[in-house]
Each structure stands twice: as structure tokens, then as C-alpha cells.
Design a protein around this motif. Structure first.
Motif, PDB file in Angstrom:
ATOM      1  N   LEU A 257       3.296 -17.825   4.238  1.00 20.86           N
ATOM      2  CA  LEU A 257       3.751 -18.375   2.950  1.00 20.86           C
ATOM      3  C   LEU A 257       5.090 -17.778   2.531  1.00 20.86           C
ATOM      4  O   LEU A 257       5.385 -17.642   1.342  1.00 20.86           O
ATOM      5  N   GLY A 258       5.918 -17.436   3.510  1.00 17.84           N
ATOM      6  CA  GLY A 258       7.183 -16.768   3.253  1.00 17.84           C
ATOM      7  C   GLY A 258       8.088 -17.536   2.304  1.00 17.84           C
ATOM      8  O   GLY A 258       8.281 -18.745   2.445  1.00 17.84           O
ATOM      9  N   GLY A 259       8.638 -16.825   1.309  1.00 18.01           N
ATOM     10  CA  GLY A 259       9.589 -17.399   0.380  1.00 18.01           C
ATOM     11  C   GLY A 259       8.995 -18.262  -0.702  1.00 18.01           C
ATOM     12  O   GLY A 259       9.728 -18.818  -1.528  1.00 18.01           O
ATOM     13  N   MET A 260       7.660 -18.379  -0.748  1.00 22.15           N
ATOM     14  CA  MET A 260       7.034 -19.289  -1.703  1.00 22.15           C
ATOM     15  C   MET A 260       6.546 -18.549  -2.940  1.00 22.15           C
ATOM     16  O   MET A 260       6.265 -17.351  -2.906  1.00 22.15           O
ATOM     17  N   LEU A 261       6.425 -19.283  -4.033  1.00 19.47           N
ATOM     18  CA  LEU A 261       5.842 -18.734  -5.248  1.00 19.47           C
ATOM     19  C   LEU A 261       4.332 -18.606  -5.087  1.00 19.47           C
ATOM     20  O   LEU A 261       3.689 -19.442  -4.438  1.00 19.47           O
ATOM     21  N   GLY A 262       3.776 -17.576  -5.691  1.00 19.48           N
ATOM     22  CA  GLY A 262       2.339 -17.393  -5.656  1.00 19.48           C
ATOM     23  C   GLY A 262       1.919 -16.386  -6.697  1.00 19.48           C
ATOM     24  O   GLY A 262       2.728 -15.863  -7.466  1.00 19.48           O
ATOM     25  N   TRP A 263       0.633 -16.106  -6.727  1.00 20.99           N
ATOM     26  CA  TRP A 263       0.101 -15.133  -7.666  1.00 20.99           C
ATOM     27  C   TRP A 263       0.208 -13.739  -7.069  1.00 20.99           C
ATOM     28  O   TRP A 263       0.044 -13.560  -5.866  1.00 20.99           O
ATOM     29  N   ALA A 336      -6.594 -21.189  -6.154  1.00 23.94           N
ATOM     30  CA  ALA A 336      -6.852 -20.101  -7.096  1.00 23.94           C
ATOM     31  C   ALA A 336      -6.575 -20.567  -8.524  1.00 23.94           C
ATOM     32  O   ALA A 336      -7.339 -20.260  -9.453  1.00 23.94           O
ATOM     33  N   TYR A 337      -5.485 -21.309  -8.708  1.00 23.07           N
ATOM     34  CA  TYR A 337      -5.145 -21.830 -10.030  1.00 23.07           C
ATOM     35  C   TYR A 337      -6.240 -22.768 -10.535  1.00 23.07           C
ATOM     36  O   TYR A 337      -6.648 -22.707 -11.705  1.00 23.07           O
ATOM     37  N   ASP A 338      -6.757 -23.636  -9.662  1.00 26.89           N
ATOM     38  CA  ASP A 338      -7.806 -24.584 -10.067  1.00 26.89           C
ATOM     39  C   ASP A 338      -9.074 -23.839 -10.480  1.00 26.89           C
ATOM     40  O   ASP A 338      -9.749 -24.247 -11.441  1.00 26.89           O
ATOM     41  N   LEU A 339      -9.413 -22.777  -9.748  1.00 27.89           N
ATOM     42  CA  LEU A 339     -10.587 -21.992 -10.104  1.00 27.89           C
ATOM     43  C   LEU A 339     -10.381 -21.336 -11.468  1.00 27.89           C
ATOM     44  O   LEU A 339     -11.272 -21.313 -12.321  1.00 27.89           O
TER      45      LEU A 339
END
Length: 343
Positions: A257-263, A336-339
């Protein structure tokens, strides 16, 4: 054999949103290299059925390579979510920008030149040069491997048998209509010479097929058994401010998931350490997120708290509710966001 296969293709070619069919091609319509390149990158490790809707959305939003090159990274990554292998999406953007900046928005028309572009390996270079530019290059995907293994009754398992299968495939690649031929042999593998229960009775190559003569077609190609995927675990931390702003991180450029937005979260391993991004009263949500990557399964526990009125901790960023778009997140982060939303 190539003539027999081309005759079959003329009657049975599948319709695809990126394909110029044999009748149109005979009438002089040429494939768009951008659409061929995009479809081939999307089709790696997945199926035509899974790719169709993605392809239509991409080409509606970014109709040519110049438009894609100008697209914000997060938007492209968000549209890619669900296709997996985000490194392909990053290379997709790199390639679009190189073609736009260094090739005046035109894809080079030879195998060697295509191979120099970001994210284009031997298979993709061969597919683009054959299908888009009618060069007599040998295209070897899983469908072609299966057809060649059965035609020649080759029992050596994949991936070790790839060089032999490519040599056999090269022997059939014609100088006449090589682009149609490349698509024909892939269509044959996808619709007739299928992994299970091949329809030998309607196959245009049934007579010379050595595996059919030996009764071994259903057993081929053989494959070296894969090791079972391990399971890794991790923690995800979702914090929202009262005004709707969210705390996120930009993952390192290299790696999954390089360079991507995440939690923000812990590492992914067998026994992860809890690592909240700031001190607060975190509570764990019921349930868990499960996701499967190419090489492992992942199980995530989700923690949440209220984001205080302060600047973002080092290495993190706060997006206000108007700037935050869940569709820009990779699939596992969106789960994760949906949960969290459903708590």
C-alpha cells in the motif's frame, strides 16, 4: 494451426470494451494503445469479468494517457481499490507520466521500447506490441500456457516449464495478423480450453492436440503446489474530531500500500504491539477486519477515540470532513472505515 485458430477467432471473438474486433480490424480500425495498455495492466492476476467495470470507469474519467498522467494520485488509487497490487497502480501513474512527458503522449510501438517504461514487463510489452501495433511478439499468459501445455502434452509443472511453453507458443505466432492471433489464443484458453472440463469437441485445435490424444488434457498444466498463506495480525486506530475531521497517515512509498492514505496502526505480524498514535482513552470495536493479500491473510482489530483539538502528531495528517473521501482509501482501510461507521 494459426490459420485455423484465426478462423475460429473471426467467428467467436469475445466483445470487450478495449478490444477492436476482427471485422473492424480488417476494415482498418486500429486499437488505441492507451486502452490496450490499461486493460493489460488491470488484467494481471484477475479476470476479464472483474476488470470490465473498472476499465469503463477509468476510461470515462481519464479517456487518454495525458488525462491519467494529470490525475491526483489518491483519486487513481481510490478507483483502483479492489483490483489489488497497488504497486501496479503506482506504476500505472509513473508510466502515464513518462509517456506524456517523454514520448509526447504516444506509446512506443516496439517491444524493447515498451519494456523501458515503468511497470511494463515482458508479458505486457509483448501484449501491447502485438495487440496495439500488430508486431509478431509472443504473448504468454495463463490461458496461453494452458493451451500450449495441452497441445504438446507437457507435464513439467509451472512455473518451471514457462520457458518451454513460451518456445512452443513462439513457434505458432504468425507474421500475418499477430495481434488477432494473440487475442485468439487467449480467448481459446478462456472459453474452450478451460482449466476444468475443456470443451475439446468444439476446439479448432482438437486434432493436433497431443494431450487430448493421450487423455491427459484435464490434468494439464501441472503446477508446483503453493505453500499455505500465513495469517498476520494488526491494530488500526481511527480518530475523528467533533467537526468531522479525520486523522490519517501517508504510508511509505515502498512496501505494501505504498504511498497511500490509511489509518495509523501497528505493524502486521503474528503478535503485533499496540501502538496508538497519541495518548487517549481508546476503545476497541467489536468485530474485526479480515483481508487477504497475495502472500498472507490479515486480521485487524479497530480502536477508536475522539480526536482532540490539536495539531496532527508527527508523521500524520488531519483531513477535514470535506477533504476526506473514503473512496480514496485502499480496500483494507475502507473495510476498517466501514466497520467503524457501523459501530
Amino acid at each position: 494451426m494459426s490459420s485455423a485458430l484465426l478462423g475460429w477467432y473471426d467467428r467467436n471473438a469475445r466483445e470487450m470494451p478495449w478490444r477492436v474486433g476482427p471485422a473492424d480490424r480488417a476494415a482498418g480500425v486500429r486499437p488505441d494503445p492507451y486502452r490496450i495498455w490499461l486493460s493489460e495492466v488491470m488484467l494481471q492476476q484477475t479476470t476479464v469479468a472483474a476488470v470490465r467495470d473498472y476499465f469503463v470507469r477509468f476510461t470515462t474519467r481519464w479517456p487518454d494517457v495525458t488525462a491519467l498522467a494529470a490525475a491526483p494520485d489518491d483519486q487513481v488509487m481510490g478507483e483502483w481499490a479492489g483490483l489489488g497490487y497497488y504497486a501496479r497502480a503506482r506504476n500505472l501513474l509513473k508510466c502515464a507520466r513518462v509517456v506524456t512527458d517523454e514520448h509526447e503522449g504516444r506509446f512506443p510501438d516496439t517491444y524493447d521500447a515498451l519494456l523501458k517504461l515503468p511497470g511494463i514487463g515482458p508479458y505486457t510489452a509483448a501484449a501491447i506490441s502485438a495487440i496495439a501495433f500488430d508486431q509478431p511478439e509472443t504473448v504468454l499468459d495463463g490461458n496461453v500456457e494452458r493451451v500450449m501445455a495441452r497441445l504438446h502434452d507437457i507435464h513439467d509443472p509451472l512455473p518451471g516449464s514457462k520457458p518451454v511453453l513460451k518456445e512452443k507458443a513462439a513457434g505458432f505466432t504468425p507474421d500475418h495478423r499477430p495481434g488477432d492471433y494473440a487475442q485468439a489464443v487467449m480467448d481459446l484458453g478462456a472459453t474452450v480450453c478451460t482449466p476444468k472440463s475443456p470443451a475439446c469437441g468444439i476446439c479448432p485445435l482438437c486434432d493436433p492436440c497431443q494431450a487430448r490424444a493421450a487423455g491427459t488434457q484435464a490434468d494439464l498444466p501441472r503446477k508446483t503446489p503453493k505453500k499455505p498463506k500465513p495469517t498476520r495480525f494488526g491494530h488500526i486506530y481511527i480518530a475523528q474530531r467533533r467537526d468531522g475531521a479525520m486523522l490519517l497517515e501517508r504510508r511509505p512509498d515502498k512496501g505494501l500500500l505504498g504511498g497511500m492514505l490509511g489509518w495509523p496502526g501497528s505493524g502486521w505480524c503474528e503478535d503485533p504491539t499496540e501502538a496508538p498514535p497519541f495518548q487517549a482513552k481508546w476503545r476497541i470495536l467489536p468485530g474485526e477486519v479480515r483481508h487477504t493479500f497475495t502472500h498472507f491473510h490479515l486480521v485487524l482489530r479497530i480502536w477508536t477515540t475522539e480526536l482532540p483539538e490539536q495539531t496532527a502528531p508527527d508523521g500524520l495528517k488531519i483531513l477535514d470532513k470535506h477533504a476526506f473521501n473514503p473512496s480514496d482509501l485502499p480496500t483494507v482501510m475502507r473495510k476498517a472505515y466501514d466497520l467503524w461507521r457501523g459501530q
